[in-house]
Design a protein around this motif. Structure first.
Motif, PDB file in Angstrom:
ATOM      1  N   ASP A 408       1.062  -1.055   0.689  1.00  0.00           N
ATOM      2  CA  ASP A 408      -0.399  -0.399  -0.462  1.00  0.00           C
ATOM      3  C   ASP A 408       0.634   1.613  -0.075  1.00  0.00           C
ATOM      4  OD1 ASP A 408       1.394  -0.152   2.377  1.00  0.00           O
ATOM      5  OD2 ASP A 408      -0.880  -0.335   3.275  1.00  0.00           O
ATOM      6  N   HIS A 409       2.106   1.667  -0.121  1.00  0.00           N
ATOM      7  CA  HIS A 409       3.032   1.715  -0.413  1.00  0.00           C
ATOM      8  C   HIS A 409       3.516   1.913  -1.308  1.00  0.00           C
ATOM      9  CE1 HIS A 409       4.306   3.398   4.337  1.00  0.00           C
ATOM     10  NE2 HIS A 409       2.815   3.088   4.509  1.00  0.00           N
ATOM     11  N   ILE A 410       3.455   1.663  -2.505  1.00  0.00           N
ATOM     12  CA  ILE A 410       3.556   0.803  -3.780  1.00  0.00           C
ATOM     13  C   ILE A 410       2.248   1.513  -4.655  1.00  0.00           C
ATOM     14  CG2 ILE A 410       4.788   0.016  -5.735  1.00  0.00           C
ATOM     15  CD1 ILE A 410       5.530  -1.531  -3.712  1.00  0.00           C
ATOM     16  N   PHE A 411       2.656   2.800  -5.920  1.00  0.00           N
ATOM     17  CA  PHE A 411       1.738   3.310  -6.449  1.00  0.00           C
ATOM     18  C   PHE A 411       1.727   3.221  -8.082  1.00  0.00           C
ATOM     19  CE2 PHE A 411       1.073   5.251  -2.349  1.00  0.00           C
ATOM     20  CZ  PHE A 411      -0.116   5.265  -2.015  1.00  0.00           C
ATOM     21  N   LEU A 412       1.248   2.910  -8.506  1.00  0.00           N
ATOM     22  CA  LEU A 412       1.279   2.609  -9.800  1.00  0.00           C
ATOM     23  C   LEU A 412      -0.081   2.864 -10.596  1.00  0.00           C
ATOM     24  CD1 LEU A 412       1.288  -1.374 -10.487  1.00  0.00           C
ATOM     25  CD2 LEU A 412       3.102   0.465 -10.712  1.00  0.00           C
ATOM     26  N   LEU A 413       0.918   4.397 -10.882  1.00  0.00           N
ATOM     27  CA  LEU A 413      -0.285   5.851 -11.474  1.00  0.00           C
ATOM     28  C   LEU A 413      -0.341   5.624 -13.030  1.00  0.00           C
ATOM     29  CD1 LEU A 413       1.812   8.788 -10.147  1.00  0.00           C
ATOM     30  CD2 LEU A 413       0.075   7.687  -8.844  1.00  0.00           C
TER      31      LEU A 413
END
Length: 590
Positions: A408-413
């Motif tokens: 939940d601290h990794i973002f695939l924008l």
């Protein structure tokens, strides 16, 4: 309102076109301003740049553009940006010089001069943040990563990078500086994903040089080297290998000479001997085994130039028997089909092909292990994989998970997603308008999906034109409708189809003329619909159908006829009067 936002306007879920926005309080910091070259479905498009609409709406808040390196994926859109926005641009000495070359090619940007040179020791203090830089290893010297220091922690953008312990001076990564940044505390890391799928270590550059030199030594014919013009590291290796094997180098690419001369002037590129470079016009003075032709292509894209060489259409050099085409850069996955076609064309022309990527795991981007090392040095709280298609970003996310960063601290924008830091937590809760702006010739953004769809149909099924001339006053068709087609069917073998189409058009137009309330738009659309249905039934194809309706004005023609008739009567009267006068003169003279 959030104090910190991170927005990707490009460079996510796609190759190249890197442009990232970091907002701190009321200030906007732009990281890179790149373009991408079109893929197959973008027919006729020259380049694609990010959508600047969000930046237009917030232009007063932009404090600057910060560039990581001098490749097109980082600086290519800058000429279009500075033609609209008057904000300072920061980068290393070589990056700024390459950016100036790019801007000089665009009339609207060639007068822009708000460039600022920075180095790894530079710190720029703004009202809400401090921007600094760190050295990275890439295929062009003076590549930087960027740090935006905020009161909540550092936001780090790696740019294009890899780790190479044998890198030459000017290409070395500053590992100590990375550890220092990590010790200060990294809130968010925007990490290069372009090579994240690769589990193997990339080969050291000194191995690549040995391979190039060996190729030059053992091939006894002419060598045509395909290389991206701004890949200064590779150009330097080619120069050194050519000199070591008593070959001269000829530059043929549109951008090569400008970029090479600029890099030499800044001492970022060195000639091993003063007579290494020879003019293109002197190439015939040397035997085939004495020259290396460096082809970079227009806008740094050599594949199209190689195709022209293979087809005998290049402005200067054509491939012949015994030539070796040496591809020294690693093409992206998006152009694999183009590369395969280019190879086939070269072999048909009598040449052979050799590529570094066939022999070695070579890349200017971080491998899986490189990504994990970067994250371990920086210890970021949040990770944003960028610079790559979705599968590459996902592979980068796997690297972050492997070193212990929570999912939940990794973002695939996606393009336009807004990551906001609120209540000590990063969330994606909104988005801004963002898409692609397509450059076609001198047109910027005037090509949309509808035009691209029509181009695709034209390329696949061709065009079908029906020309009808009508007399609106008499509500009738003046002549048989004329049919023309290109790229649809071979007319000589499809005369029945043409005749039936002409008859169908005549019937549809006459039906509309019989309806006194018809209008032009309905008439054309009716012709288009009926033809489309008929042609698909006959051929199972959907060409672009273009109805052309022309109208004649019988009344105007009649008036002109009467006028001409009247003129002829007048001419007769004048002629008769002249004859009478002539007779009278003769009588009087007698």
């Amino acid at each position: 309102m959030s104090d910190i936002k991170i927005i990707a306007l490009g460079g996510v879920r796609e190759n190249a076109k890197n442009m990232y926005v970091v907002e701190v309080d009321d200030n906007i910091y732009i990281l890179d301003c790149g373009l991408k070259y079109p893929e197959n479905e973008l027919l006729g498009i020259d380049t694609v740049i990010p959508d600047f609409e969000y930046l237009r709406q917030n232009a007063r808040r932009i404090v600057g553009v910060f560039l990581t390196h001098g490749h097109a994926d980082a600086i290519g859109a800058l000429p279009y940006f500075v033609s609209e926005f008057d904000v300072p641009v920061f980068g290393s000495e070589l990056t700024i010089e390459l950016a100036k070359i790019a801007c000089a090619n665009e009339d609207a940007a060639k007068d822009f001069d708000d460039f600022h040179i920075v180095d790894e020791k530079t710190e720029i203090d703004f009202e809400s943040a401090t921007v600094s830089f760190f050295k990275t290893t890439h295929s062009v010297p003076e590549s930087f990563g960027i740090v935006v220091k905020t009161r909540k922690g550092n936001i780090v953008y790696t740019g294009d990078f890899k780790f190479d312990q044998t890198a030459a001076v000017g290409y070395k990564t500053d590992l100590g500086r990375l550890a220092e940044i990590g010790h200060e505390g990294v809130l968010a890391l925007l990490s290069d994903s372009a090579n994240a799928e690769n589990p193997k270590e990339t080969v050291d550059e000194h191995v690549i040089f040995d391979f190039i030199s060996e190729t030059f030594e053992y091939h006894k014919g002419r060598i045509i080297v395909a290389c991206v013009a701004s890949n200064i590291l590779r150009v330097q290796q080619i120069f050194e290998a050519a000199n070591a094997n008593d070959r001269k180098v000829v530059l043929t690419g549109h951008d090569a000479e400008k970029i090479v001369k600029t890099a030499m002037r800044l001492n970022k590129l060195h000639l091993p001997s003063d007579d290494l470079l020879v003019p293109l016009k002197d190439i015939k003075k040397y035997n085939d085994d004495e020259v290396v032709i460096l082809e970079t292509g227009r806008s740094g894209e050599p594949l199209k130039s190689l195709q022209k060489m293979a087809l005998g259409r290049h402005r200067a050099v054509n491939i012949h028997e015994g030539d070796l085409v040496f591809i020294t850069t690693t093409p992206s996955h998006a152009v694999e089909t183009t590369v395969a076609k280019t190879r086939d064309m070269i072999y048909r022309a009598g040449g052979t092909v050799k590529a570094i990527s066939d022999e070695f795991n070579s890349s200017g981007h971080a491998s899986k292990n490189d990504l994990e090392l970067m994250m371990n040095l920086l210890e970021p709280e949040y990770v944003f994989p960028v610079q790559g298609e979705y599968r590459l970003m996902s592979a980068n996310a796997d690297c972050a998970s492997a070193i212990g960063i929570d999912n939940d601290h990794i973002f695939l924008l996606n393009k336009g997603d807004v990551a906001e830091f609120e209540n000590d937590k990063m969330i994606v809760a909104s988005s801004v308008e963002s898409g692609n702006t397509m450059i076609d010739g001198s047109g910027i953004g005037d090509i949309g999906n509808i035009v691209l769809r029509d181009r695709k149909i034209l390329s696949e099924d061709g065009i079908f034109i029906a020309v009808v001339t009508i007399d609106r006053k008499k509500n009738k068709i003046v002549d048989v409708p004329k049919i023309a087609t290109r790229g649809f069917v071979y007319v000589k073998t499809s005369r029945d189809l043409m005749a039936e189409s002409s008859e169908l058009v005549a019937n549809v137009v006459q039906q509309n003329l019989d309806n006194k309330e018809y209008d032009w738009s309905h008439l054309k659309q009716d012709v288009r619909d009926q033809l489309n249905h008929f042609l698909y039934e006959q051929t199972k194809r959907h060409p672009v159908i273009l109805p052309v309706i022309m109208e004649i004005n019988a009344r105007r023609g009649g008036r002109q006829g009467k006028k001409k008739k009247a003129n002829s009567k007048s001419e007769k009267k004048q002629t008769k009067a002249a004859r009478t006068e002539k007779k009278n003169k003769k009588k009087s003279s007698k």
